[in-house]
Design a protein around this motif. Structure first.
Motif, mmCIF file in Angstrom:
data_model
loop_
_atom_site.group_PDB
_atom_site.id
_atom_site.type_symbol
_atom_site.label_atom_id
_atom_site.label_comp_id
_atom_site.label_asym_id
_atom_site.label_seq_id
_atom_site.Cartn_x
_atom_site.Cartn_y
_atom_site.Cartn_z
ATOM 1 N N ASP A 244 -10.540 10.222 -14.574
ATOM 2 C CA ASP A 244 -11.397 9.550 -13.176
ATOM 3 C C ASP A 244 -10.981 8.290 -12.632
ATOM 4 O OD1 ASP A 244 -12.643 12.158 -13.406
ATOM 5 O OD2 ASP A 244 -14.364 11.277 -14.533
ATOM 6 N N ALA A 245 -10.712 7.445 -13.700
ATOM 7 C CA ALA A 245 -10.375 6.028 -13.306
ATOM 8 C C ALA A 245 -8.955 6.072 -12.373
ATOM 9 C CB ALA A 245 -10.070 4.933 -14.471
ATOM 10 N N LEU A 246 -8.167 6.823 -13.080
ATOM 11 C CA LEU A 246 -6.597 6.785 -12.599
ATOM 12 C C LEU A 246 -6.747 7.658 -11.121
ATOM 13 C CD1 LEU A 246 -3.705 6.380 -12.719
ATOM 14 C CD2 LEU A 246 -3.627 8.407 -13.906
ATOM 15 N N ALA A 247 -7.492 8.710 -10.863
ATOM 16 C CA ALA A 247 -7.436 9.515 -9.848
ATOM 17 C C ALA A 247 -8.214 8.468 -9.030
ATOM 18 C CB ALA A 247 -8.470 10.818 -9.996
ATOM 19 N N TYR A 248 -9.109 7.491 -8.892
ATOM 20 C CA TYR A 248 -9.814 6.809 -8.067
ATOM 21 C C TYR A 248 -8.887 5.666 -7.690
ATOM 22 C CZ TYR A 248 -12.913 3.401 -6.146
ATOM 23 O OH TYR A 248 -13.521 2.396 -5.505
ATOM 24 N N ALA A 249 -7.930 5.305 -8.731
ATOM 25 C CA ALA A 249 -7.200 3.824 -8.244
ATOM 26 C C ALA A 249 -6.092 4.508 -7.375
ATOM 27 C CB ALA A 249 -6.555 3.532 -9.707
ATOM 28 N N GLN B 113 -7.133 5.133 -3.806
ATOM 29 C CA GLN B 113 -7.188 3.963 -3.242
ATOM 30 C C GLN B 113 -5.964 3.449 -2.668
ATOM 31 O OE1 GLN B 113 -10.447 2.111 -2.333
ATOM 32 N NE2 GLN B 113 -10.954 4.458 -3.155
ATOM 33 N N ALA B 114 -4.848 4.036 -3.216
ATOM 34 C CA ALA B 114 -3.612 3.644 -2.838
ATOM 35 C C ALA B 114 -2.937 4.737 -1.893
ATOM 36 C CB ALA B 114 -2.840 3.508 -4.083
ATOM 37 N N GLY B 115 -3.924 5.720 -1.499
ATOM 38 C CA GLY B 115 -3.403 6.628 -0.636
ATOM 39 C C GLY B 115 -2.619 7.780 -1.551
ATOM 40 N N ILE B 116 -2.820 8.102 -2.764
ATOM 41 C CA ILE B 116 -2.129 9.010 -3.456
ATOM 42 C C ILE B 116 -3.002 9.795 -4.235
ATOM 43 C CG2 ILE B 116 -0.453 9.417 -5.519
ATOM 44 C CD1 ILE B 116 0.448 6.405 -4.949
ATOM 45 N N GLN B 117 -2.703 11.201 -4.087
ATOM 46 C CA GLN B 117 -3.560 12.139 -4.588
ATOM 47 C C GLN B 117 -2.565 13.095 -5.669
ATOM 48 O OE1 GLN B 117 -5.439 14.981 -2.238
ATOM 49 N NE2 GLN B 117 -6.610 15.808 -3.882
ATOM 50 N N LEU B 118 -2.882 13.227 -6.968
ATOM 51 C CA LEU B 118 -2.244 14.178 -7.741
ATOM 52 C C LEU B 118 -3.362 15.274 -8.136
ATOM 53 C CD1 LEU B 118 -0.616 11.525 -10.304
ATOM 54 C CD2 LEU B 118 0.478 12.764 -8.250
ATOM 55 N N PRO B 119 -3.221 16.397 -7.512
ATOM 56 C CA PRO B 119 -4.297 17.430 -7.536
ATOM 57 C C PRO B 119 -4.105 18.205 -8.787
ATOM 58 C CG PRO B 119 -2.469 18.160 -6.216
ATOM 59 C CD PRO B 119 -2.130 16.701 -6.547
ATOM 60 N N ALA B 120 -3.099 18.090 -9.593
ATOM 61 C CA ALA B 120 -3.271 18.942 -10.772
ATOM 62 C C ALA B 120 -3.718 18.132 -12.053
ATOM 63 C CB ALA B 120 -1.851 19.576 -10.889
ATOM 64 N N MET B 121 -4.256 16.980 -12.009
ATOM 65 C CA MET B 121 -4.654 16.195 -12.844
ATOM 66 C C MET B 121 -5.681 16.961 -13.791
ATOM 67 S SD MET B 121 -4.889 12.250 -11.454
ATOM 68 C CE MET B 121 -5.475 11.680 -12.890
ATOM 69 N N ILE C 209 6.168 7.214 -3.302
ATOM 70 C CA ILE C 209 4.993 6.566 -3.008
ATOM 71 C C ILE C 209 4.455 5.737 -4.111
ATOM 72 C CG2 ILE C 209 2.772 6.549 -1.942
ATOM 73 C CD1 ILE C 209 3.863 8.645 -0.073
ATOM 74 N N LEU C 210 4.345 6.606 -5.468
ATOM 75 C CA LEU C 210 3.857 6.252 -6.573
ATOM 76 C C LEU C 210 4.563 5.193 -7.162
ATOM 77 C CD1 LEU C 210 1.331 6.451 -8.745
ATOM 78 C CD2 LEU C 210 2.845 8.474 -9.951
ATOM 79 N N ALA C 211 5.964 5.311 -7.319
ATOM 80 C CA ALA C 211 6.794 4.430 -7.780
ATOM 81 C C ALA C 211 6.794 3.087 -6.914
ATOM 82 C CB ALA C 211 8.353 4.973 -7.767
ATOM 83 N N ASP C 212 6.718 3.078 -5.676
ATOM 84 C CA ASP C 212 6.460 1.893 -4.763
ATOM 85 C C ASP C 212 5.133 1.278 -5.058
ATOM 86 O OD1 ASP C 212 7.544 0.068 -2.457
ATOM 87 O OD2 ASP C 212 5.803 1.209 -1.374
ATOM 88 N N VAL C 213 4.206 1.877 -5.298
ATOM 89 C CA VAL C 213 2.816 1.294 -5.411
ATOM 90 C C VAL C 213 3.028 0.596 -6.836
ATOM 91 C CG1 VAL C 213 0.460 1.807 -6.042
ATOM 92 C CG2 VAL C 213 1.420 2.657 -4.024
ATOM 93 N N ILE C 214 3.402 1.086 -7.954
ATOM 94 C CA ILE C 214 3.635 0.902 -8.984
ATOM 95 C C ILE C 214 4.446 -0.768 -8.887
ATOM 96 C CG2 ILE C 214 4.567 0.908 -11.488
ATOM 97 C CD1 ILE C 214 3.623 3.812 -11.541
ATOM 98 N N LEU C 215 5.442 -0.619 -8.354
ATOM 99 C CA LEU C 215 6.473 -1.750 -8.075
ATOM 100 C C LEU C 215 5.728 -2.967 -7.603
ATOM 101 C CD1 LEU C 215 9.915 -0.111 -7.731
ATOM 102 C CD2 LEU C 215 9.134 -1.333 -9.719
ATOM 103 N N LYS C 216 5.224 -2.686 -6.390
ATOM 104 C CA LYS C 216 4.290 -3.765 -5.646
ATOM 105 C C LYS C 216 3.184 -4.122 -6.608
ATOM 106 C CE LYS C 216 4.906 -1.968 -0.893
ATOM 107 N NZ LYS C 216 4.419 -1.066 0.244
ATOM 108 N N GLY C 217 2.683 -3.274 -7.325
ATOM 109 C CA GLY C 217 1.619 -3.906 -8.408
ATOM 110 C C GLY C 217 1.887 -4.908 -9.272
ATOM 111 N N ILE C 218 3.179 -4.601 -9.843
ATOM 112 C CA ILE C 218 3.795 -5.563 -10.881
ATOM 113 C C ILE C 218 4.624 -6.794 -10.163
ATOM 114 C CG2 ILE C 218 3.881 -3.726 -12.499
ATOM 115 C CD1 ILE C 218 7.169 -3.660 -12.205
ATOM 116 N N GLY C 219 4.563 -6.710 -8.776
ATOM 117 C CA GLY C 219 5.287 -7.876 -8.146
ATOM 118 C C GLY C 219 6.776 -7.878 -8.020
ATOM 119 N N ALA C 220 7.307 -6.512 -8.171
ATOM 120 C CA ALA C 220 8.720 -6.426 -8.162
ATOM 121 C C ALA C 220 9.327 -6.254 -6.998
ATOM 122 C CB ALA C 220 9.290 -5.117 -9.038
#
Length: 96
Positions: free
Chosen positions: A38-43, A46-54, A85-96
């Motif tokens: 639930d925490a991951l789905a919420y996060a 918030q970044a505009g990403i949905q993984l519907p099969a979680m 998009i997920l990879a981009d969000v992760i990279l932005k989150g780590i400041g890469a």
């Protein structure tokens, strides 16, 4: 422990993927996996990403006592554009 933020479309349904005939199991490990999912789905939402099969997976057939020894958050599959998009969000989150 701080309550897990819940997405408005939150569901507590568990995918009871297990060996045929095994009953659904519950317990702290399943709850921990549900909260993590639930925490991951919420996060992600918030970044505009949905993984519907979680969903949640447990080794129910291995534990006849009734409570899962562990549970896994299954992220499912996603399209290539969502993965990028997920990879981009992760990279932005780590400041890469």
């Amino acid at each position: 422990m701080t309550p897990t933020p819940r997405h408005p479309d939150h569901t507590t349904a568990i995918d009871h993927t297990a060996v045929a005939g095994s009953p659904p199991r519950t317990g702290p490990k399943v709850q921990e996996a549900l909260d993590a999912r639930d925490a991951l789905a919420y996060a992600l939402s918030q970044a505009g990403i949905q993984l519907p099969a979680m969903d949640i997976r447990t080794p129910w057939a291995d534990n006849p006592e009734g409570e899962a020894r562990y549970a896994l958050v299954h992220l499912g599959v996603c399209s290539a554009p969502v993965a990028l998009i997920l990879a981009d969000v992760i990279l932005k989150g780590i400041g890469a």
